[in-house]
Design a protein around this motif. Structure first.
Motif, short mmCIF file in Angstrom:
data_model
loop_
_atom_site.label_atom_id
_atom_site.label_comp_id
_atom_site.label_asym_id
_atom_site.label_seq_id
_atom_site.Cartn_x
_atom_site.Cartn_y
_atom_site.Cartn_z
N TYR A 1 -38.96 -63.09 68.39
CA TYR A 1 -37.81 -62.19 68.52
C TYR A 1 -36.59 -62.88 67.90
CZ TYR A 1 -34.48 -58.90 70.55
OH TYR A 1 -33.49 -57.94 70.72
N CYS A 2 -35.93 -62.19 66.99
CA CYS A 2 -34.77 -62.78 66.29
C CYS A 2 -33.48 -62.40 66.98
CB CYS A 2 -34.75 -62.30 64.84
SG CYS A 2 -33.53 -63.16 63.82
N THR B 1 -22.04 -61.04 71.08
CA THR B 1 -21.23 -60.45 72.15
C THR B 1 -22.07 -60.32 73.42
OG1 THR B 1 -21.86 -58.20 71.54
CG2 THR B 1 -19.89 -59.13 70.48
N GLU B 2 -21.40 -60.14 74.53
CA GLU B 2 -22.10 -59.93 75.79
C GLU B 2 -22.96 -58.68 75.73
OE1 GLU B 2 -21.13 -59.46 80.59
OE2 GLU B 2 -19.54 -60.03 79.17
N PHE C 1 -28.58 -56.45 75.40
CA PHE C 1 -29.56 -55.71 74.61
C PHE C 1 -30.78 -56.60 74.33
CE2 PHE C 1 -31.08 -54.96 70.21
CZ PHE C 1 -31.57 -53.65 70.34
N GLN C 2 -30.55 -57.83 73.92
CA GLN C 2 -31.65 -58.76 73.66
C GLN C 2 -32.44 -59.01 74.95
OE1 GLN C 2 -30.60 -62.44 71.75
NE2 GLN C 2 -32.61 -63.35 72.03
N TRP C 3 -31.75 -59.24 76.03
CA TRP C 3 -32.39 -59.47 77.34
C TRP C 3 -33.34 -58.32 77.66
CZ3 TRP C 3 -31.34 -63.41 81.05
CH2 TRP C 3 -31.84 -63.18 82.34
N LEU D 1 -31.80 -66.95 79.60
CA LEU D 1 -32.88 -66.26 78.90
C LEU D 1 -34.18 -67.05 79.01
CD1 LEU D 1 -33.73 -63.88 77.08
CD2 LEU D 1 -33.13 -65.31 75.10
N TYR D 2 -34.09 -68.36 78.83
CA TYR D 2 -35.27 -69.22 78.98
C TYR D 2 -35.86 -69.06 80.38
CZ TYR D 2 -38.03 -73.50 79.39
OH TYR D 2 -39.06 -74.40 79.62
#
Length: 351
Positions: A148-149, A173-174, A179-181, A213-214
């Motif tokens: 995932y980039c 940005t937050e 969104f990535q999360w 995230l990790y």
């Protein structure tokens, strides 16, 4: 009786002070390292040795490695998509695990994400590629991994990506981080067990978010190795500000240091961690398929494999499918010759 149990029983009996137990516990912790995964789990991953990286997506069709995500979703249009062929090729090549680009910098997703309309479900071929990928890996006994980039030009949400700012000034940005999360959570909860989670361009993300995230990935897929891609370099140095935390040190388009084998034990912020290495490089010279990007010579590919493995790192060889959605025969043939050559060398040194 284990040594620790013996010391504990002696302490209970009064033959040794209890601080002896504390000292041995600390020493055992130091020997095991402070990493999340056990030495046994990490060494199991190292024993896999050889894997396939697969870059496939919008960049295959607009022919730009770092696509700006400005093309319509329908441009993604494989004419004869065959994910099974990818994984069978990996199996036949002697590979043990495969990492697939679920989302690259174009922002186009190989699964039907509910957090964007830029995905295969709105494309010319609506196949959920991630679902087919995991299914094929199970069929052939291959461990699936997902990439995932963190760089996303289609939906930056105010982030400063490397397409529009200097490399050292990129940021997110937050809103984008949420969104990535959400998308990472989709990938890790809908498709079963994933063996390796590859987060690219972690420098887009602030340190506190990377840690969160990790931890979230570890909670969702506790046995998975989590990779924050370190990028270029021979693996001797690790940029904590850019890529920590990570279970693996990536060595992108390089090979491990020529003077010493890959150094697996590292001290980070006062603690010792066991961190395996992973070399990643394309079979040709491009990550995504481009016409005319022929495979490297048999000698070079064998050398890349042998140097990576003999210096203590896994070898993740990128083999991209073309616009049909299949791995070209020239790459398949090169992989089969490489497997044969690896076998010849292995047999020679077994004597």
């Amino acid at each position: 009786m284990k040594r620790r149990d013996f010391i504990y029983s002696m302490a209970l009996a009064g033959a040794l002070p209890f601080d002896s137990l504390a000292k041995i516990t600390l020493r055992e912790q130091e020997e095991r390292g402070s990493q999340r995964l056990s030495l046994e789990r990490l060494q199991q991953w190292e024993a896999l040795g050889y894997g396939m990286f697969i870059h496939f997506g919008m960049s295959t069709f607009d022919e730009k490695e770092h696509s700006l995500g400005d093309k319509p979703s329908t441009l993604y249009a494989p004419t004869n998509l065959n994910v099974d062929q990818w994984i069978k090729t990996a199996k036949d090549a002697g590979m043990k695990y495969v990492i697939l680009t679920a989302k690259h910098s174009s922002g186009h997703c190989l699964w039907h994400s509910k957090f964007t309309d830029y995905h295969t479900g709105t494309s010319s071929d609506k196949t959920d590629v991630i679902a087919e990928f995991v299914k094929a890996c199970a069929k052939y006994g291959i461990i699936p991994g997902l990439y995932y980039c963190s760089w996303d030009d289609h939906q930056p949400m105010g982030s400063k990506t490397p397409s529009y700012t200097e490399w050292g000034k990129m940021s997110s940005t937050e809103e984008y981080r949420q969104f990535q999360w959400n998308q990472v959570e989709e990938l890790l909860t809908q498709y079963g067990k994933i063996g390796e989670v590859w987060i690219d361009i972690p420098g887009m993300l602030p340190r506190d978010y990377r840690q969160k995230l990790y931890d979230h990935i570890a909670e969702l897929q506790p046995d998975a190795l989590i990779v924050m891609n370190h990028g270029y370099g021979d693996g001797q140095k690790f940029d904590i500000d850019y890529a920590w935390p990570s279970d693996v040190v990536t060595i992108e388009r390089w090979l491990p240091n020529s003077e010493t084998k890959y150094v697996k034990w590292r001290e980070i912020e006062g603690k010792r961690y066991y961190m395996p290495g992973e070399v990643c490089d394309p079979i040709g010279h491009e990550w995504f398929f481009l016409k005319g990007d022929n495979p490297r010579s048999d000698e070079e590919l064998l050398g890349m494999y042998l140097v990576s493995r003999t210096r203590g790192a896994n070898f993740l060889l990128n083999v991209p499918p073309d616009k049909t959605g299949q791995i070209p025969q020239m790459y398949v043939d090169a992989l089969m010759r490489l497997r044969k050559n690896i076998g010849v060398v292995t047999e020679e040194f077994r004597v």
